[in-house]
Write a protein that holds these residues in place. Structure first.
Motif, PDB file in Angstrom:
ATOM      1  N   SER A 264       0.824  -1.213   0.000  1.00  0.00           N
ATOM      2  CA  SER A 264       0.000   0.000   0.000  1.00  0.00           C
ATOM      3  C   SER A 264       0.856   1.259   0.000  1.00  0.00           C
ATOM      4  N   ALA A 265       2.027   1.207   0.654  1.00  0.00           N
ATOM      5  CA  ALA A 265       2.900   2.388   0.687  1.00  0.00           C
ATOM      6  C   ALA A 265       3.339   2.778  -0.719  1.00  0.00           C
ATOM      7  N   LEU A 266       3.629   1.774  -1.541  1.00  0.00           N
ATOM      8  CA  LEU A 266       4.036   2.068  -2.915  1.00  0.00           C
ATOM      9  C   LEU A 266       2.893   2.690  -3.717  1.00  0.00           C
ATOM     10  N   HIS A 267       1.683   2.170  -3.520  1.00  0.00           N
ATOM     11  CA  HIS A 267       0.527   2.709  -4.254  1.00  0.00           C
ATOM     12  C   HIS A 267       0.203   4.129  -3.798  1.00  0.00           C
ATOM     13  N   ILE A 268       0.320   4.381  -2.498  1.00  0.00           N
ATOM     14  CA  ILE A 268       0.050   5.731  -1.983  1.00  0.00           C
ATOM     15  C   ILE A 268       1.074   6.710  -2.543  1.00  0.00           C
ATOM     16  N   SER A 269       2.348   6.271  -2.595  1.00  0.00           N
ATOM     17  CA  SER A 269       3.390   7.130  -3.160  1.00  0.00           C
ATOM     18  C   SER A 269       3.059   7.494  -4.606  1.00  0.00           C
ATOM     19  N   GLY A 270       2.533   6.509  -5.330  1.00  0.00           N
ATOM     20  CA  GLY A 270       2.152   6.771  -6.710  1.00  0.00           C
ATOM     21  C   GLY A 270       1.009   7.759  -6.818  1.00  0.00           C
ATOM     22  N   LEU A 271       0.006   7.619  -5.951  1.00  0.00           N
ATOM     23  CA  LEU A 271      -1.151   8.522  -5.984  1.00  0.00           C
ATOM     24  C   LEU A 271      -0.759   9.965  -5.676  1.00  0.00           C
TER      25      LEU A 271
END
Length: 335
Positions: A264-271
């Motif tokens: 989830s941390a990677l996806h949040i960074s992307g968002l």
């Protein structure tokens, strides 16, 4: 047609535009075994049991397909047949003599012929050939060699990427000993990095935190899409910060503890790289679905923020309202 002539061998030579002559009585003593012309490892050439069987069959009158040599009489294919003739003290052997082929071309031909004559090659032997081809600057047609060897094209491509990674890492001064634990899939993922600074930092991160290949692919994809080198490096910096505890544990000789938040941390960074208008740029037939997803995401984040205020030590950290202000958006991006 001579009984030792092989239509199969001739078709393969013709397909490669190799000039050759068929010699029915090549002197055995002229043939040489030169390292670098054959793809098969020396310990796998001419297995004793196979040589014994061939020699016995030859004594009984069996005719075997002609061997293949270069115009320097360096053997390319047919070790077991050659050794069986020597075992029987034969003076000559039928051979295809190929003109003007390099050592790499000889190994490539050996790959194909070995799969049809005698024992099939091991993965180690095929990979050694792939590595040598890459080291010599050749571009391998993985689909063609997949047909020749039976190894999946995707696996061959992974071996190619892993070797390109090794060459690139060496150029950038990364120690070979440190890289030995990186899987081929991780090497292939890292090799896609466009910027050398990102490549070096992401490789160091992969070694320090033992990052899985799937996560490395996401990190590299995001870094490659960054509009500037500074922002690309920041992607890797955030990934390292998110794994700081794992890095410390591994450095101390402990295994890292998997955390559910890694993905989830990677996806949040992307968002966080998107603006509001970017998120609203949705085709009309997908707008209802997107609205539902964003609503669910907001609910999850609101719940997570509320719980984090209770569970985490955030007394000196800005409030949610302060973080939402335009002046502090850079801070949320860094975190």
């Amino acid at each position: 047609m001579h009984p030792a002539a092989s239509a199969q061998t001739e078709s393969k030579l013709a397909a490669r535009h190799v000039r050759y002559v068929f010699e029915p009585n090549l002197a055995i003593h002229q043939i040489r075994d030169v390292e670098g012309n054959q793809v098969r490892l020396s310990e796998h050439r001419a297995p004793k049991a196979m040589v014994d069987r061939y020699a016995e069959q030859m004594r009984a009158g069996a005719i075997f397909p002609a061997i293949v040599v270069s115009d320097r009489f360096e053997i390319v294919d047919g070790n077991s047949r050659w050794m069986a003739c020597r075992r029987n003290k034969s003076e000559t052997i039928a051979a295809y003599i190929c003109s003007d082929i390099s050592a790499l071309q000889a190994r490539s031909l050996s790959v194909e012929l070995n799969q049809t004559h005698g024992l099939s090659m091991t993965d180690e032997e095929i990979r050694a050939f792939v590595t040598g081809a890459v080291d010599e600057g050749q571009v391998l047609d993985t689909k063609a060699y997949s047909r020749m060897t039976g190894v999946k094209a995707s696996r061959l491509a992974r071996w190619v990427a892993a070797e390109h990674f090794a060459l690139r890492a060496a150029r950038d001064g990364l120690a070979t000993e440190q890289l030995k634990d990186l899987a081929d899939s991780a090497r292939a993922a890292l090799n896609v990095a466009k910027l050398e600074t990102v490549f070096v930092q992401a490789t160091t991160l992969a070694m320090d935190a033992r990052v899985p290949a799937a996560h490395l692919r996401r990190i590299i994809t995001e870094a490659n899409a960054a509009p500037s080198e500074a922002e690309a490096i920041e992607v890797v910096t955030r990934a390292r910060a998110a794994r700081s505890e794992d890095i410390k544990a591994i450095a101390s000789g402990f295994k890292s503890t998997p955390r559910k938040s890694k993905g989830s941390a990677l996806h949040i960074s992307g968002l966080l790289r998107f603006e509001v208008d970017d998120l609203l740029d949705v085709s009309p037939n997908k707008q209802a679905e997107m609205f539902t997803r964003m609503s669910r995401l907001r609910g999850l984040l609101d719940g997570a923020l509320t719980q984090a205020r209770v569970d985490w030590n955030l007394d000196d950290f800005p409030s949610t309202e302060q973080l939402d202000s335009p002046q502090s958006r850079d801070l949320t991006h860094v975190r």
